[in-house]
Design a protein around this motif. Structure first.
Motif, short mmCIF file in Angstrom:
data_model
loop_
_atom_site.label_atom_id
_atom_site.label_comp_id
_atom_site.label_asym_id
_atom_site.label_seq_id
_atom_site.Cartn_x
_atom_site.Cartn_y
_atom_site.Cartn_z
N ALA A 1 0.86 -1.32 0.03
CA ALA A 1 -0.05 0.05 -0.28
C ALA A 1 0.89 1.35 0.00
O ALA A 1 0.65 2.46 -0.57
CB ALA A 1 -0.84 -0.03 1.18
N ALA A 2 2.09 1.31 0.59
CA ALA A 2 2.92 2.29 0.71
C ALA A 2 3.42 2.67 -0.77
O ALA A 2 3.54 3.84 -1.08
CB ALA A 2 4.07 2.15 1.64
N ASN A 3 3.76 1.62 -1.28
CA ASN A 3 4.42 1.97 -2.61
C ASN A 3 3.42 2.37 -3.70
O ASN A 3 3.59 3.15 -4.38
CB ASN A 3 5.09 0.70 -2.97
CG ASN A 3 6.64 0.46 -2.61
OD1 ASN A 3 7.36 1.35 -1.96
ND2 ASN A 3 7.21 -0.56 -2.68
N ALA A 4 2.22 1.77 -3.58
CA ALA A 4 1.17 2.02 -4.34
C ALA A 4 0.68 3.56 -4.05
O ALA A 4 0.60 4.64 -5.33
CB ALA A 4 -0.21 1.53 -4.13
N ARG A 5 0.92 4.01 -2.83
CA ARG A 5 0.71 5.70 -2.64
C ARG A 5 1.84 6.35 -3.11
O ARG A 5 1.37 7.57 -3.90
CB ARG A 5 0.35 5.66 -1.08
CG ARG A 5 0.04 7.18 -0.82
CD ARG A 5 -0.22 7.35 0.68
NE ARG A 5 -0.21 8.74 1.18
CZ ARG A 5 0.24 9.34 2.36
NH1 ARG A 5 0.74 8.55 3.02
NH2 ARG A 5 0.18 10.72 2.61
N ALA A 6 3.17 5.86 -2.76
CA ALA A 6 4.15 6.98 -3.35
C ALA A 6 4.35 6.98 -4.87
O ALA A 6 4.46 8.03 -5.26
CB ALA A 6 5.42 6.25 -2.83
N VAL A 7 4.09 6.01 -5.45
CA VAL A 7 4.30 5.95 -6.94
C VAL A 7 3.09 6.81 -7.62
O VAL A 7 3.35 7.44 -8.40
CB VAL A 7 4.34 4.45 -7.46
CG1 VAL A 7 3.10 3.65 -7.55
CG2 VAL A 7 5.21 4.68 -8.81
N GLU A 8 1.83 6.70 -6.99
CA GLU A 8 0.74 7.37 -7.58
C GLU A 8 1.06 8.85 -7.43
O GLU A 8 0.83 9.57 -8.53
CB GLU A 8 -0.53 6.98 -6.94
CG GLU A 8 -1.65 7.84 -6.89
CD GLU A 8 -2.25 8.11 -8.37
OE1 GLU A 8 -2.91 8.88 -8.66
OE2 GLU A 8 -1.97 6.94 -9.05
#
Length: 477
Positions: A58-65
């Motif tokens: 979830a953290a990576n999805a948020r950051a790359v978004e």
């Protein structure tokens, strides 16, 4: 009963050591090669811990978004003393923190030139003594929401592009581009270098500032997207992007710069790298939007100071993780050769951090004339970067790959798992202070920077919660 595996021709799959496949080829045995590599040595335990972090996906999805949805716009041009609240006696530089003692030749040359520009020394010898004695405070550009190409030296009187993120509200800064050859960012500091910088402060900066007041903010995200479809990769090839920027600015410059308009347009039009600097600030403000997400293994900065290569990671705050900068392999100007080259230098790897530069070389086949290699190698470099990134950029697309988005969002776990390192194309500075540019090429970052970041992420993974204690007096299995 007939089994398909026994009734047909066998097919051999090879992975790992190339010698196995070569032996089969020598015997004309059909095979399917799988490009498999073991994780980087010593990373197995850290990888296991970070990959098991329940926050990570979830953290990576948020950051790359956030990185890919940032909307950088060119909002203004201002002096560094005003834009960055930069006091007299403080200079910024590219890459992770460094002091004079460890600074490379081009970094020292640029710092000498900045001291001469600011009137802090009468000549190069006096400037060198001042810097060696600690008479100037040195800080990384990245610590001030700024980036600088090559040596990246910024002093108070230099003018800066101001780029704002219209989506998340951040701001990033980058100096104005001097052109190629004997320029400050490559460590040159001769009279012609200082005279050009003074003209940029007295004429170019104010003219651009007035023109941008007239035009209003310019959409850099749209320009970058269009330039990719016109043959740029936005690190070492910026010809299309520069043309697009000048087209937007030219009418306002003619209307507001008076007799100086032709002078300003001639300088910008004769400098194919003019867009590099606002483009770098656009990448910086986009990457900064992805900072500070706990548990994220996304790289938000890659930068070099001519001695060290460093990375910063979204989930690890402002800490730097470094390794020795490598010497680029490429094409050299005139009689220069590898012995004249300084190790890799500059904040311009922020372009690769945001999915451009070496990650977008498939969009710019002509780049091979500048950095070496061939067109097929450029395309292969881009394809390989999809293996270590989290996403494809929705706006930055590559026609030659069927308008596939550029690979974006370097993940330190993917670097460790595949052993692949980011592809970086770059200019090459002469190792002796005062030389200037000696060539351009490709460079491989040190694996140590990424494995150190991975180890730090592993230490940040929360301990697994203990199972609840059984009620007093209850039976235990």
């Amino acid at each position: 009963m007939s089994l398909p595996m026994l009734s047909g021709e066998p097919c051999v799959i090879t992975a790992g050591a190339a010698v196995l496949g070569e032996a089969l080829d020598a015997q004309a045995v059909p095979r399917v090669a799988v490009d498999w590599r073991p994780p980087l040595p010593g990373t197995e335990a850290d990888l296991a811990r970070v990959l098991a972090d329940p926050r990570r996906a979830a953290a990576n999805a948020r950051a790359v978004e956030r990185l890919t949805s940032a909307r950088p716009v060119l909002a203004g041009v201002r002096p560094a003393r005003e834009a960055l609240d930069l006091p007299a006696g403080t200079f910024l530089h590219a890459g992770p923190p460094i002091d004079w003692e460890r600074a490379s030749g081009p970094m020292r040359g640029a710092l000498i030139g900045a001291a001469l520009l600011e009137g802090m020394a009468a000549d190069a010898r006096e400037a060198e003594r001042l810097l060696a004695a600690g008479g100037v405070r040195l800080e990384p550009c990245h610590h001030h929401a700024a980036v600088g190409p090559m040596a990246g030296v910024v002093s108070p009187s230099m003018w800066m592009f101001e780029v704002r993120d219209a989506e998340y509200g951040g701001t990033a800064w980058c100096s104005l581009n001097e052109g190629l050859g004997k320029v400050l960012r490559y460590g040159a500091y001769g009279p012609e270098v200082i005279a050009r910088l003074r003209w940029m402060g007295e004429v170019l900066g104010p003219a651009l500032a007035t023109a941008l007041t007239a035009t209003g903010p310019l959409d850099l995200r749209a320009m970058i997207a269009q330039a990719l479809q016109m043959g740029d990769e936005l690190h070492n090839r910026n010809r299309a992007a520069t043309s697009l920027l000048i087209r937007e600015l030219a009418p306002a410059l003619v209307e507001t710069a008076g007799a100086r308009a032709a002078e300003v347009l001639r300088f910008a039009g004769g400098n194919d790298h003019f867009f590099l600097n606002p483009g770098m600030a656009a990448c910086k403000v986009s990457a900064d939007a992805a900072r500070g997400v706990p548990g994220s293994s996304l790289v938000v900065a890659m930068a070099r100071n001519g001695t060290d290569f460093g990375v910063q990671v979204s989930g690890l705050g402002d800490r730097w993780f470094t390794g020795p900068a490598g010497v680029p392999d490429g094409l050299y100007l005139g009689a220069y050769g590898p012995a004249d080259a300084n190790p890799d230098i500059g904040d311009s790897t922020i372009t690769e951090t945001a999915g451009l530069g070496g990650f977008a070389m498939a969009a710019a086949p002509a780049i091979v004339r500048f950095v070496g290699g061939d067109v097929s190698a450029a395309a292969a470099a881009t394809r390989s970067m999809y293996e270590i990134t989290l996403a494809e950029h929705p706006a930055y697309q590559i026609p030659a790959l069927g308008f596939r988005g550029t690979p974006v969002g370097v993940d330190v776990t993917l670097v460790a798992r595949t052993g692949l390192l980011p592809t970086v194309n770059t200019g090459i500075a002469g190792r002796v202070a005062g030389t200037g540019q000696v060539g351009a090429g490709l460079v491989t970052p040190p694996a140590a920077a990424f494995t150190a970041a991975l180890a730090a992420l592993a230490r940040e993974v929360p301990a697994a919660p203990l199972p609840p204690a059984a009620p007093a007096g209850s039976a235990q299995a």
